[in-house]
Design a protein around this motif. Sequence first.
Motif, PDB file in Angstrom:
ATOM      1  N   LYS A 116     -22.433   2.458  67.015  1.00  0.00           N
ATOM      2  CA  LYS A 116     -22.561   3.783  66.406  1.00  0.00           C
ATOM      3  C   LYS A 116     -21.226   4.297  65.876  1.00  0.00           C
ATOM      4  O   LYS A 116     -21.174   4.968  64.841  1.00  0.00           O
ATOM      5  CB  LYS A 116     -23.141   4.772  67.426  1.00  0.00           C
ATOM      6  N   ASN A 117     -20.130   4.010  66.577  1.00  0.00           N
ATOM      7  CA  ASN A 117     -18.826   4.486  66.134  1.00  0.00           C
ATOM      8  C   ASN A 117     -18.434   3.861  64.795  1.00  0.00           C
ATOM      9  O   ASN A 117     -17.888   4.537  63.915  1.00  0.00           O
ATOM     10  CB  ASN A 117     -17.764   4.166  67.183  1.00  0.00           C
ATOM     11  N   ILE A 118     -18.714   2.557  64.647  1.00  0.00           N
ATOM     12  CA  ILE A 118     -18.415   1.871  63.396  1.00  0.00           C
ATOM     13  C   ILE A 118     -19.237   2.467  62.259  1.00  0.00           C
ATOM     14  O   ILE A 118     -18.734   2.719  61.153  1.00  0.00           O
ATOM     15  CB  ILE A 118     -18.685   0.363  63.522  1.00  0.00           C
ATOM     16  N   ILE A 119     -20.554   2.702  62.526  1.00  0.00           N
ATOM     17  CA  ILE A 119     -21.442   3.256  61.498  1.00  0.00           C
ATOM     18  C   ILE A 119     -20.963   4.641  61.072  1.00  0.00           C
ATOM     19  O   ILE A 119     -20.928   4.970  59.888  1.00  0.00           O
ATOM     20  CB  ILE A 119     -22.892   3.306  62.010  1.00  0.00           C
ATOM     21  N   SER A 120     -20.553   5.457  62.053  1.00  0.00           N
ATOM     22  CA  SER A 120     -20.058   6.793  61.738  1.00  0.00           C
ATOM     23  C   SER A 120     -18.784   6.721  60.897  1.00  0.00           C
ATOM     24  O   SER A 120     -18.617   7.477  59.932  1.00  0.00           O
ATOM     25  CB  SER A 120     -19.795   7.552  63.042  1.00  0.00           C
ATOM     26  N   TYR A 121     -17.890   5.798  61.246  1.00  0.00           N
ATOM     27  CA  TYR A 121     -16.650   5.635  60.493  1.00  0.00           C
ATOM     28  C   TYR A 121     -16.949   5.166  59.063  1.00  0.00           C
ATOM     29  O   TYR A 121     -16.338   5.630  58.094  1.00  0.00           O
ATOM     30  CB  TYR A 121     -15.735   4.647  61.208  1.00  0.00           C
ATOM     31  N   ALA A 122     -17.923   4.249  58.925  1.00  0.00           N
ATOM     32  CA  ALA A 122     -18.285   3.734  57.608  1.00  0.00           C
ATOM     33  C   ALA A 122     -18.832   4.857  56.725  1.00  0.00           C
ATOM     34  O   ALA A 122     -18.550   4.921  55.523  1.00  0.00           O
ATOM     35  CB  ALA A 122     -19.298   2.610  57.747  1.00  0.00           C
ATOM     36  N   LYS A 123     -19.605   5.757  57.300  1.00  0.00           N
ATOM     37  CA  LYS A 123     -20.145   6.880  56.527  1.00  0.00           C
ATOM     38  C   LYS A 123     -19.035   7.831  56.095  1.00  0.00           C
ATOM     39  O   LYS A 123     -19.114   8.448  55.029  1.00  0.00           O
ATOM     40  CB  LYS A 123     -21.207   7.621  57.344  1.00  0.00           C
ATOM     41  N   THR A 124     -18.001   7.944  56.924  1.00  0.00           N
ATOM     42  CA  THR A 124     -16.847   8.747  56.530  1.00  0.00           C
ATOM     43  C   THR A 124     -16.161   8.132  55.313  1.00  0.00           C
ATOM     44  O   THR A 124     -15.763   8.844  54.378  1.00  0.00           O
ATOM     45  CB  THR A 124     -15.851   8.857  57.694  1.00  0.00           C
ATOM     46  N   LEU A 125     -16.027   6.785  55.326  1.00  0.00           N
ATOM     47  CA  LEU A 125     -15.450   6.098  54.169  1.00  0.00           C
ATOM     48  C   LEU A 125     -16.315   6.307  52.927  1.00  0.00           C
ATOM     49  O   LEU A 125     -15.805   6.494  51.820  1.00  0.00           O
ATOM     50  CB  LEU A 125     -15.317   4.597  54.470  1.00  0.00           C
ATOM     51  N   LEU A 126     -17.657   6.290  53.139  1.00  0.00           N
ATOM     52  CA  LEU A 126     -18.580   6.492  52.015  1.00  0.00           C
ATOM     53  C   LEU A 126     -18.432   7.894  51.446  1.00  0.00           C
ATOM     54  O   LEU A 126     -18.464   8.100  50.229  1.00  0.00           O
ATOM     55  CB  LEU A 126     -20.023   6.243  52.474  1.00  0.00           C
ATOM     56  N   ALA A 127     -18.262   8.882  52.319  1.00  0.00           N
ATOM     57  CA  ALA A 127     -18.085  10.261  51.867  1.00  0.00           C
ATOM     58  C   ALA A 127     -16.843  10.390  50.994  1.00  0.00           C
ATOM     59  O   ALA A 127     -16.843  11.105  49.982  1.00  0.00           O
ATOM     60  CB  ALA A 127     -17.991  11.199  53.073  1.00  0.00           C
ATOM     61  N   LYS A 128     -15.772   9.686  51.357  1.00  0.00           N
ATOM     62  CA  LYS A 128     -14.548   9.725  50.556  1.00  0.00           C
ATOM     63  C   LYS A 128     -14.783   9.112  49.175  1.00  0.00           C
ATOM     64  O   LYS A 128     -14.255   9.595  48.168  1.00  0.00           O
ATOM     65  CB  LYS A 128     -13.432   8.979  51.283  1.00  0.00           C
ATOM     66  N   ILE A 129     -15.593   8.049  49.137  1.00  0.00           N
ATOM     67  CA  ILE A 129     -15.898   7.415  47.844  1.00  0.00           C
ATOM     68  C   ILE A 129     -16.656   8.387  46.951  1.00  0.00           C
ATOM     69  O   ILE A 129     -16.364   8.509  45.748  1.00  0.00           O
ATOM     70  CB  ILE A 129     -16.697   6.112  48.059  1.00  0.00           C
ATOM     71  N   TYR A 130     -17.625   9.115  47.525  1.00  0.00           N
ATOM     72  CA  TYR A 130     -18.370  10.093  46.721  1.00  0.00           C
ATOM     73  C   TYR A 130     -17.473  11.246  46.283  1.00  0.00           C
ATOM     74  O   TYR A 130     -17.658  11.803  45.195  1.00  0.00           O
ATOM     75  CB  TYR A 130     -19.584  10.615  47.506  1.00  0.00           C
TER      76      TYR A 130
END
Length: 638
Positions: A50-64
């Motif tokens: 879950k921690n990795i998935i949450s971190y990945a979504k943070t990276l995705l938010a930066k891309i958007y």
Amino acid sequence: MNEIITLERKGGKLILTFNGRRRYITLDIDNPSKTARSLEKELKELEADKNIISYAKTLLAKIYDEIASEEPEKELGEVTNIVPVFDESMKKIHPAIDLVDGIAYVGVTIPCRTEDEEGNEIEKEFPFLITSTREQILCVGEELRRRRLRLAYKVLTFDNRWSLKSIRDFLTGKASVDPAEVYNKVKGIWKTYIEFDEEIVYDFITLWTIGTYFHHLFNAYPYIYIGGLKGSGKTKVLTVASLLCFNAIFSNNISTSSIFRLIQSGRCTLLLDETEKLVSKDRAEELRNLLLSGYKKGAKVYRTETLTKDRLIPMAFEVYSPKMIANVAGIEDVLEDRCITIIMRKGRNKEILNREPNTSDPIWQELRDKLYLLYLLYHSEVCELNAVCERTRGKALNKISERDLELWWPILILAKFFSKYLNRDLHSPLLSFAEEKVREKRTENVTETGEYILVKALLNIVEENGYYKVKEIKEAMMNYFDEEQRWLNTQWIGRALKRLGFKEKRRVGTGYEYLLKRQAVEDIALRLGIIEDDNQDNMGKNKHGAFNPVGSQTSVSSLSSPSFDPSFMVFHSFLLPSLSSQTSLKNSDRKERNKRLGLPIKDLFELIQCPYCDMKFVDSKTMNYHISSIHGGEPNAL
């Protein structure tokens, strides 16, 4: 974080690297939630926690965020001289189906030969708009700008519902269509697979089906609610509709966000089956919002797209489209007001019962081709007829309220249109059917029983304008009941009077008095259907000049006429208070009612109760009519 994860953007793709393993994810710029779900799915397959998935979504938010900051620069490019344009010279076209400046448009995808970056010939599908002027318009920026057109929404790719052969024949001028033939063939298909009790129901559902291709020409379009017992054929009705209606989709197995996008970009006919369990509270609420708003043109629903826990994007969606709902349990009253109800009964014709639609049968494609042609070739005639009838719209309000007429209007216009080509009057029987359905809805509408009784009490006590004690109104209402009603108190009456528009009051001693005007009471009674408006003369008015309650002037001989509806008469005369198991009419009132109507005088305990609901009737004939017309049951089964 021991695991190594990177997420980078390359064109329209995301490159996800996790512990040396690489995955490619489609980057949907307009749908962050969809991209986030795809990312989460890939990470779960790579056994990320879950921690990795949450971190990945943070990276995705930066891309958007980066995409959002790039958009102004991307749009401006090298342009420096920017002048606002206010003449709206660019025409906005819906990519699925539309009518703009007298020209009809239908969106399709057509395979085309083109070249890739290396100069190799390839075949690729492109979106086109087919016009009623027999043109094909490629839906790409340069071509659209050249024609001063722009698309209202992003093009969604559907499997073509209109065959390429028929499209080609239309563009070359070889294709034509006869409205009478289309009508008879669509009606014939419904009669082949579905058994309805009345012939008029086939006419109605045929018009509704054809109307899904014309619905955007009208300000509102009715939903159809299919009710009935299990095994009565409800799902088969939806299946036939899915093969005929414009861009029909089932809600099952489609995410809520996809349903919103499909309706907005595809003007899809939405089909909701009883298998739609709505186990998710959020899904149920979003679908409810969609249904409550989506019967009216221009209606939009705002929903929040979730990218991450801390990033929410509000978006507006156009939700106007035809919709058909089928289940056993029924639907809420507010939604039912947007529906035309058809109650299915288990059929007797075994041949029809055992006949299942074969989705690969070429007849479905043949009929859809004709429906597309019908729209492109006859849209202008339907529009002209609609405009002409709008000028005399008031004449149709004799027995149908404006609110009900809004739903029935497209059906009645199409009935007039086809009457010309069928060489028979289709409009009159459809209008009678509409009046019957409206009457049924009034009979079933018991959600405001208390207010109905309150207005009937006011009709009796308000003889002249003045202040009336709440206690006096309560006593007048209590005359309608045998037993004490705990809910009936001065507080409830005060709130109900405010809901009805009576707000001026004064305190006298320990109680309140409300200012009541006879004309205002009569107006509310007219709106609720408690009294009839003769419109032209004073027939039906009592000594005060007020209108008499519905049914009060009915003679015994009129009860045998074909237009007499026993359940409607009993309902509006005195039955409303007895719809609840805690509510019953006084025996003296019931006897007086029966005597006036020429019905057997029976005491309360002798009344017959409907096996499907709490309604009570004075004889089995009246109850059997109610069961047949309202519940779709077999009277002789009793």
